[in-house]
Design an enzyme around this catalytic site. Structure first.
Site, PDB file in Angstrom:
ATOM      1  N   ASN A  42      -0.332 -81.444  58.629  1.00  0.00           N
ATOM      2  CA  ASN A  42       0.053 -80.204  59.317  1.00  0.00           C
ATOM      3  C   ASN A  42       0.343 -80.504  60.785  1.00  0.00           C
ATOM      4  OD1 ASN A  42      -2.805 -80.613  59.442  1.00  0.00           O
ATOM      5  ND2 ASN A  42      -3.166 -78.486  59.972  1.00  0.00           N
ATOM      6  N   ILE A  43       1.306 -79.775  61.318  1.00  0.00           N
ATOM      7  CA  ILE A  43       1.770 -79.988  62.690  1.00  0.00           C
ATOM      8  C   ILE A  43       1.805 -78.617  63.371  1.00  0.00           C
ATOM      9  CG2 ILE A  43       3.625 -80.899  64.139  1.00  0.00           C
ATOM     10  CD1 ILE A  43       4.561 -82.497  61.599  1.00  0.00           C
ATOM     11  N   GLU A  44       0.822 -78.377  64.245  1.00  0.00           N
ATOM     12  CA  GLU A  44       0.710 -77.061  64.878  1.00  0.00           C
ATOM     13  C   GLU A  44       1.507 -77.006  66.183  1.00  0.00           C
ATOM     14  OE1 GLU A  44      -3.516 -76.170  65.029  1.00  0.00           O
ATOM     15  OE2 GLU A  44      -3.520 -75.832  62.851  1.00  0.00           O
ATOM     16  N   CYS A  53       3.061 -76.697  57.684  1.00  0.00           N
ATOM     17  CA  CYS A  53       1.967 -77.149  56.815  1.00  0.00           C
ATOM     18  C   CYS A  53       2.202 -78.586  56.346  1.00  0.00           C
ATOM     19  CB  CYS A  53       1.864 -76.265  55.579  1.00  0.00           C
ATOM     20  SG  CYS A  53       1.290 -74.596  55.885  1.00  0.00           S
ATOM     21  N   GLU A  55       2.018 -79.776  53.378  1.00  0.00           N
ATOM     22  CA  GLU A  55       2.809 -79.847  52.143  1.00  0.00           C
ATOM     23  C   GLU A  55       4.298 -79.855  52.449  1.00  0.00           C
ATOM     24  OE1 GLU A  55       0.314 -77.872  52.927  1.00  0.00           O
ATOM     25  OE2 GLU A  55      -0.747 -77.089  51.168  1.00  0.00           O
ATOM     26  N   CYS A  86      -0.419 -72.540  50.916  1.00  0.00           N
ATOM     27  CA  CYS A  86      -0.052 -71.189  51.336  1.00  0.00           C
ATOM     28  C   CYS A  86       1.168 -70.711  50.543  1.00  0.00           C
ATOM     29  CB  CYS A  86       0.234 -71.162  52.836  1.00  0.00           C
ATOM     30  SG  CYS A  86       1.883 -71.749  53.270  1.00  0.00           S
ATOM     31  N   CYS A  89       4.526 -72.573  51.200  1.00  0.00           N
ATOM     32  CA  CYS A  89       4.575 -73.898  50.559  1.00  0.00           C
ATOM     33  C   CYS A  89       4.737 -73.764  49.043  1.00  0.00           C
ATOM     34  CB  CYS A  89       3.327 -74.704  50.909  1.00  0.00           C
ATOM     35  SG  CYS A  89       3.292 -75.194  52.646  1.00  0.00           S
TER      36      CYS A  89
HETATM   37  N1  THU Z   1      -2.294 -75.502  56.436  1.00  0.00           N
HETATM   38  C1  THU Z   1      -1.689 -76.495  55.745  1.00  0.00           C
HETATM   39  O1  THU Z   1      -1.215 -77.478  56.329  1.00  0.00           O
HETATM   40  N2  THU Z   1      -1.612 -76.382  54.394  1.00  0.00           N
HETATM   41  C2  THU Z   1      -2.207 -75.408  53.672  1.00  0.00           C
HETATM   42  O2  THU Z   1      -2.118 -75.405  52.471  1.00  0.00           O
HETATM   43  C3  THU Z   1      -2.937 -74.334  54.345  1.00  0.00           C
HETATM   44  C4  THU Z   1      -2.787 -74.296  55.819  1.00  0.00           C
HETATM   45  C5  THU Z   1      -2.461 -75.660  57.884  1.00  0.00           C
HETATM   46  C6  THU Z   1      -1.592 -74.795  58.742  1.00  0.00           C
HETATM   47  C7  THU Z   1      -2.404 -74.748  60.013  1.00  0.00           C
HETATM   48  O3  THU Z   1      -2.116 -75.895  60.783  1.00  0.00           O
HETATM   49  C8  THU Z   1      -3.844 -74.848  59.551  1.00  0.00           C
HETATM   50  O4  THU Z   1      -3.797 -75.355  58.239  1.00  0.00           O
HETATM   51  C9  THU Z   1      -4.604 -73.547  59.565  1.00  0.00           C
HETATM   52  O5  THU Z   1      -3.902 -72.561  58.921  1.00  0.00           O
END
Ligand code: THU
Length: 129
Positions: A42-44, A53, A55, A86, A89
């Protein structure tokens, strides 16, 4: 490829998560029909909605290199328990892997497998228009 191996690729990718806002690290590994693996984390972003996300990072890396057929995705997170993908995804999985399998691991180390079709029933797809 064994499900355990795909999960270990996802665990490896999790170390690269950029998650300074949620502090929730996620790693994913997609398996192509030809047997190749692409990983993602994941890359915020300070503008939260720009977050990607793990995925979708994995899928988009693969798709941008010409891959189109996928069999499975393994997902792990810092929660140590199974982390379901989510909705966005799941929609991407439905586009590129409608018959695919989602592999998760519980905190008791039990490996669980779900069909994309059961995680996103009644999906909107290209058949709908
Ligand atoms: N996130 C994912 O990378 N994949 C998921 O299936 C659920 C959520 C990440 C997005 C965000 O960076 C963090 O989790 C919190 O929501």
């Amino acid at each position: 490829m064994k499900v355990e191996e795909l999960l270990s690729y996802a665990t490896y990718a999790k170390q690269y998560a950029y998650a300074p806002y949620s502090n929730f690290q996620v790693g994913a590994a997609v398996l192509t029909s030809s047997g190749k693996v692409y990983t993602g984390c994941n890359i915020e972003n300070a503008s939260y909605g720009a977050t990607n996300c793990a995925e979708r990072t994995a899928f988009f890396k693969a798709i941008s290199e010409g891959e189109r057929d996928f069999k499975a995705i393994a997902i792990v997170s810092s929660s140590q328990d199974e982390t379901f993908p989510c909705g966005i995804c799941r929609q991407v999985m439905m586009e590129f892997m409608p018959d695919g399998i989602v592999i998760l691991e519980t905190k008791e180390k039990q490996i669980k497998q779900y069909r994309v079709q059961e995680l996103l029933p009644y999906a909107f797809t290209k058949k709908d228009f």
